[in-house]
Design an enzyme around this catalytic site. Structure first.
Site, PDB file in Angstrom:
ATOM      1  N   SER A 178     -27.861 -33.348  12.315  1.00  0.00           N
ATOM      2  CA  SER A 178     -29.275 -33.667  12.129  1.00  0.00           C
ATOM      3  C   SER A 178     -29.996 -33.374  13.434  1.00  0.00           C
ATOM      4  CB  SER A 178     -29.434 -35.146  11.766  1.00  0.00           C
ATOM      5  OG  SER A 178     -30.772 -35.577  11.883  1.00  0.00           O
ATOM      6  N   TYR A 193     -27.496 -44.453  12.941  1.00  0.00           N
ATOM      7  CA  TYR A 193     -27.645 -43.099  12.392  1.00  0.00           C
ATOM      8  C   TYR A 193     -27.579 -42.034  13.480  1.00  0.00           C
ATOM      9  CZ  TYR A 193     -29.247 -39.153   9.636  1.00  0.00           C
ATOM     10  OH  TYR A 193     -29.316 -37.924   9.024  1.00  0.00           O
TER      11      TYR A 193
END
Length: 319
Positions: free
Chosen positions: A164, A176
């Protein structure tokens, strides 16, 4: 001078475009193992590669995910249940793949499975919250890769890891970004380790796209659950209005910047799997290219200032 520089830029992109055009041959004999095919990028990639003639092994967490893929794809596509958190599940799928591919080996594994909750400010979370996400987003990637790495070495194939832009910059609290930084580090170390064996290791770093990771309903429910769980003292630190402002940010900002064209990411995945000369990294999404990645190269003080200006103000901030 400026025309000369412009000419160089145009020549570079034209050269790269031509260089990246050739695709591998004999797709019908190449097996591609994809995780997280219930929805989103993984689901679209499985369908896309199946249409191109690859032998796709699509792993899903739910029976519905498997059933939907079987209905919409050719008989060449194989579906299987996979829980990346379970060593037994990972080993079982790896054994099945070994029986299928035989001496040809496995052409590619695409580590796509991932989750985005629980997420929130660090002091809202417990160590178990961190562990639950890392077990999927990071340990799951490592576990799946290691389980089929001998087969990929045999085929001189590829490992495609979906990270990401938040593997390059930490714009939020919680596990995350930590999990995605970990994927980036694993990707880099594996790429160097596998290069002598002819194995290519590629990384996809998407910006914001409309998937379960950015789903407004899932993210809003997550914030409400965490808010109700944290001690009153912590709520007082943030202020009574913080929850509503967080929900507004999710429903407005996140929804607005999330791109609905998932094929931008799937096309990068397909290129990583099928191109003769794939890129080392792909950054699909204009937000990734024009904001997040350039920001990640800025000095820390600049990053902190920009992200701080966009942050929701808290009740007990120091003046």
């Amino acid at each position: 001078m400026y025309l000369y520089l412009l000419g160089l830029v145009v020549f570079y992109y034209l050269y790269r475009w031509v260089k990246e055009l050739p695709r591998v041959s004999d797709k019908g004999s190449k097996y591609v193992y994809i995780t997280g095919c219930d929805s989103g990028f993984g689901n679209l990639l499985a369908r896309h590669l199946d249409k191109q003639g690859f032998r796709v092994i699509a792993s899903c967490f739910t029976e519905k995910g498997e059933e939907d893929l079987r209905k919409s794809c050719s008989s060449n596509l194989i579906t299987t249940h996979l829980d990346v958190r379970s060593n037994e599940s990972v080993a079982k799928v790896a054994a099945m793949i070994k029986d299928k591919v035989g001496e040809r080996g496995l052409w590619a594994v695409v580590n796509n499975a991932g989750v985005s909750v629980p997420s929130g400010p660090c002091d809202w979370l417990t160590i178990d919250d961190y562990k639950s996400m890392l077990d999927v987003n990071l340990n799951g990637v490592i576990s799946v890769t290691l389980s089929v790495l001998p087969l990929i070495k045999k085929a001189r194939g590829r490992v495609v890891n979906v990270a990401s832009v938040f593997g390059r910059i930490s714009a939020t609290g919680g596990p995350y970004t930590i999990s995605k930084y970990g994927v980036e580090a694993f990707n880099d170390s594996l790429r160097l380790n596998m290069a002598p064996f002819g194995v290519k290791v590629l990384c996809i770093e998407p910006g914001f796209f409309k998937t379960n990771v950015t789903d407004v309903g899932i993210l809003s429910k997550n914030v409400k659950t965490l808010w109700e769980r944290i001690p009153q003292e912590v709520r007082d630190d943030y202020g009574a209005e913080y929850l509503q402002k967080s929900l507004d940010l999710i429903s407005n900002r996140v929804a607005q910047i999330s791109d609905g064209d998932l094929m931008k990411v799937v096309s990068c995945m397909e290129h990583a799997v099928s191109a003769v000369r794939p890129r080392t990294r792909y950054s699909p999404g204009w937000d990734a290219k024009l904001f997040w990645l350039p920001l990640s190269y800025m000095p820390t003080c600049v990053i902190d200032y920009i992200l701080g200006k966009e942050a929701i103000p808290i009740a007990k901030s120091l003046q």
